[in-house]
Design a protein around this motif. Structure first.
Motif, mmCIF file in Angstrom:
data_model
loop_
_atom_site.group_PDB
_atom_site.id
_atom_site.type_symbol
_atom_site.label_atom_id
_atom_site.label_comp_id
_atom_site.label_asym_id
_atom_site.label_seq_id
_atom_site.Cartn_x
_atom_site.Cartn_y
_atom_site.Cartn_z
ATOM 1 N N TYR A 190 0.182 -0.846 -0.378
ATOM 2 C CA TYR A 190 0.291 -0.355 0.068
ATOM 3 C C TYR A 190 1.141 1.353 -0.046
ATOM 4 O O TYR A 190 1.818 1.235 0.865
ATOM 5 C CB TYR A 190 -0.704 -0.142 1.358
ATOM 6 N N CYS A 223 -6.041 2.497 -2.165
ATOM 7 C CA CYS A 223 -7.564 1.406 -1.747
ATOM 8 C C CYS A 223 -8.716 2.277 -3.028
ATOM 9 O O CYS A 223 -8.502 0.940 -3.971
ATOM 10 C CB CYS A 223 -8.770 2.104 -1.343
ATOM 11 N N HIS A 264 -12.621 5.796 2.308
ATOM 12 C CA HIS A 264 -12.270 4.004 1.871
ATOM 13 C C HIS A 264 -13.453 3.369 1.018
ATOM 14 O O HIS A 264 -13.796 2.918 1.280
ATOM 15 C CB HIS A 264 -11.413 3.062 3.709
ATOM 16 N N ALA A 281 -13.170 -0.428 -1.724
ATOM 17 C CA ALA A 281 -12.744 -1.420 -1.823
ATOM 18 C C ALA A 281 -13.811 -2.679 -2.431
ATOM 19 O O ALA A 281 -14.983 -2.469 -2.602
ATOM 20 C CB ALA A 281 -12.531 -2.711 -0.531
ATOM 21 N N GLY A 287 -9.010 -4.915 -0.430
ATOM 22 C CA GLY A 287 -8.923 -4.128 -0.921
ATOM 23 C C GLY A 287 -7.523 -3.809 -0.191
ATOM 24 O O GLY A 287 -6.667 -4.446 0.501
ATOM 25 N N GLN A 318 -6.198 -2.034 2.252
ATOM 26 C CA GLN A 318 -6.102 -1.350 3.710
ATOM 27 C C GLN A 318 -5.186 -0.228 3.891
ATOM 28 O O GLN A 318 -6.105 1.192 4.173
ATOM 29 C CB GLN A 318 -6.158 -2.941 4.079
#
Length: 294
Positions: free
Chosen positions: A195, A207, A257, A259, A269, A271
């Motif tokens: 990420y 995301c 956010h 996903a 997703g 995170q």
């Protein structure tokens, strides 16, 4: 006549006083003459009349000397100018070296300050995301509707659920078909990637970047940010999810956010920096809502 008169005396005959006086006077006169002559010096010495002739300076000699003096002066001036020029060049080189060192030091300080600012900003973003995630877990969420006993066996359950466990089950189908299957396969293939805020692949994502890429590979262009993605399709109930639906956390239009629901009560997703791209149960972090694009 005495008997000894004819025998010569052994004594020297006495000199007469007159003769002695005469001889002394003559000797004194000679000595006086010599003394006077010595004191008078070479009164009768001949004077020095010899002279030294100096060479005559002709126009040719004069011109040659002038040319020599001019050449010597010119050579001296050239040497002086050369030394002055070299001194100026040396001073310029020293000044340039000092300027270069100063510029290099300033560039290093700026680079360090920039790197420090970027690291601080990154840490702030990570902390903000972690805070938002904790807030979303503690806030009230929409509860997924469980199936009744007469609905038959569930198609999927939350993490840790099982037969007779009492955990909620969901009526959403667990298998995707068509384009939805491609979306699900795409996000599942990237589970474990890193990420990174602002990244859109191919091996690091945030995301909304992952959601956008999943739909782009089937020819659908979604908005780049989570807030816009949360209103990019038709709002659907969390009790009626289908694989490929977009899940969001936060309000519709202001979500922080997103996903992809992959079926079986699970989602994929990107995170946060510590977790990366993960496969999780809906019970791990229940979304606020969902939209259907397909």
């Amino acid at each position: 006549m005495s008997l000894t008169a004819h025998i010569p005396s052994h004594r020297k005959p006495r000199r007469r006083a007159s003769k002695v006086a005469l001889r002394a006077g003559v000797a004194g006169g000679v000595l006086s003459t010599i003394a006077v002559a010595g004191a008078a010096g070479p009164a009768t010495a001949e004077p020095v009349t010899e002279t030294i002739e100096m060479p005559t300076l002709t126009p040719t000699i004069t011109a040659g000397l002038a040319a020599s003096f001019a050449q010597s002066a010119e050579a001296t001036q050239r040497v002086a100018l050369g030394l002055e020029l070299r001194a100026e060049e040396d001073a310029a080189a020293v000044k340039a070296a000092r300027t270069a060192v100063k510029a290099h030091s300033e560039a290093e300080r700026e680079a360090k300050a920039k790197k420090k600012a970027e690291e601080a900003a990154k840490a702030d973003r990570a902390e903000a995301e972690a805070t938002a995630e904790r807030a979303s877990r503690s806030s009230a969420r929409t509860t997924l509707t469980p199936l009744s006993a007469s609905s038959g066996s569930p198609s999927g359950s939350g993490s840790g659920s099982g037969s007779g466990s009492g955990a909620p089950t969901y009526s959403a189908p667990s298998k995707a078909t068509g384009s939805a299957a491609s979306v699900v396969a795409f996000v599942r293939a990237h589970v474990g990637d890193a990420y990174v805020m602002g990244s859109t692949g191919p091996n690091a994502w945030d995301c909304s970047g992952l959601v956008q890429a999943a739909y782009r590979q089937i020819g659908i262009d979604l908005p780049r940010v989570s807030g816009a993605q949360s209103t990019a399709g038709t709002q659907v109930s969390l009790s009626n999810l289908q694989p490929g639906d977009i899940l969001y956390w936060g309000g519709a239009g202001s979500a922080y956010h997103t996903a992809i629901y992959v079926g079986g009560g699970q989602f994929v997703g990107a995170q946060n920096p510590s977790s990366g791209v993960v496969l999780r149960s809906l019970d791990y972090d229940r979304p606020s809502g969902a939209v259907r694009v397909l």
